[in-house]
Design a protein around this motif. Structure first.
Motif, PDB file in Angstrom:
ATOM      1  N   SER A 100      -4.445   1.604 -11.261  1.00 34.57           N
ATOM      2  CA  SER A 100      -4.886   1.752  -9.876  1.00 34.57           C
ATOM      3  C   SER A 100      -6.340   2.185  -9.810  1.00 34.57           C
ATOM      4  O   SER A 100      -6.646   3.387  -9.793  1.00 34.57           O
ATOM      5  CB  SER A 100      -4.014   2.758  -9.114  1.00 34.57           C
ATOM      6  N   GLU A 108      -6.951   4.263  -6.658  1.00 31.95           N
ATOM      7  CA  GLU A 108      -6.628   5.689  -6.702  1.00 31.95           C
ATOM      8  C   GLU A 108      -7.693   6.487  -7.451  1.00 31.95           C
ATOM      9  O   GLU A 108      -8.004   7.630  -7.103  1.00 31.95           O
ATOM     10  CB  GLU A 108      -5.266   5.907  -7.349  1.00 31.95           C
ATOM     11  N   ARG A 137       0.132   4.258 -13.908  1.00 33.28           N
ATOM     12  CA  ARG A 137      -0.062   3.071 -13.083  1.00 33.28           C
ATOM     13  C   ARG A 137      -1.505   2.584 -13.170  1.00 33.28           C
ATOM     14  O   ARG A 137      -2.415   3.382 -13.284  1.00 33.28           O
ATOM     15  CB  ARG A 137       0.275   3.385 -11.615  1.00 33.28           C
TER      16      ARG A 137
END
Length: 199
Positions: free
Chosen positions: A151, A154, A149
């Motif tokens: 991100s 994150e 993903r």
């Protein structure tokens, strides 16, 4: 002396191109505080220019092909800047700083840390600059998680995550006589742009 690490976010191709050109000292990317006589000693690994932008576009397309929604203002790259406090180089001529054994170790540790922390395949570009007042390193990273993903949040989002990253980086170079800054101090965190302007 302190180990210093900052992470910036890049959200458009124009800024990514400018960062890459700056790191590569590409023609037209003037760096007023750099010494041109030392620029040839700046090592760089990874893609630059159109090749780097094409790589990022392909990575974004791959994320979309997996069904991920990538917004127009999504972070498309992280810029990690790593260096040491200036006193580490006290008394050493600028032309000799690139040859310091401890700096060579610092540079290798920094690259290894980026690859481990953000993912080996996500390291787009890694450049060291010896032509400015304090040697430092730039790494451009594609913000993809281990499970595929995009991100940035994150990987490097929020104060707690940044504290963890700074502690982890400092630990990676602690045996070089470098320490982490005071955790949770009241000192105001600087953006990468403001921080870089002081180097």
């Amino acid at each position: 002396s302190f180990a210093i690490m900052r992470v910036g976010r890049i959200s458009d191709m124009g800024k990514l191109s400018a960062a890459s050109n700056h790191n590569a000292r590409a023609p037209g990317s003037a760096v007023p505080n750099a010494d041109p006589a030392l620029s040839s000693s700046n090592p760089l690994a990874g893609s630059t220019g159109k090749a780097l932008l094409d790589t990022v576009r392909a990575r974004i397309d791959a994320c979309r092909a997996r069904g991920e929604r990538v917004r127009s203002n999504s972070v498309i790259a992280l810029e990690v800047v790593m260096t040491v406090s200036p006193e580490w180089f006290a008394g050493i001529d600028a032309s000799e700083r690139a040859n310091l054994p401890d700096w060579a170790v610092f540079q290798k540790r920094a690259e290894a840390w980026v690859r481990k922390q953000f993912g080996d395949k996500n390291l787009l570009q890694f450049a060291a600059h010896y032509d400015e007042s304090t040697p430092h390193i730039h790494a451009l990273v594609f913000p993809e998680t281990a499970d595929g993903r995009m991100s940035a949040k994150e990987l490097a989002g929020g104060p707690a995550k940044m504290r963890d990253l700074q502690s982890s980086f400092a630990a990676a170079v602690a045996d070089l006589g470098l320490q982490r800054g005071v955790e949770k101090s009241k000192a105001k965190h600087q953006s990468v742009k403001k921080f870089y302007a002081q180097l």
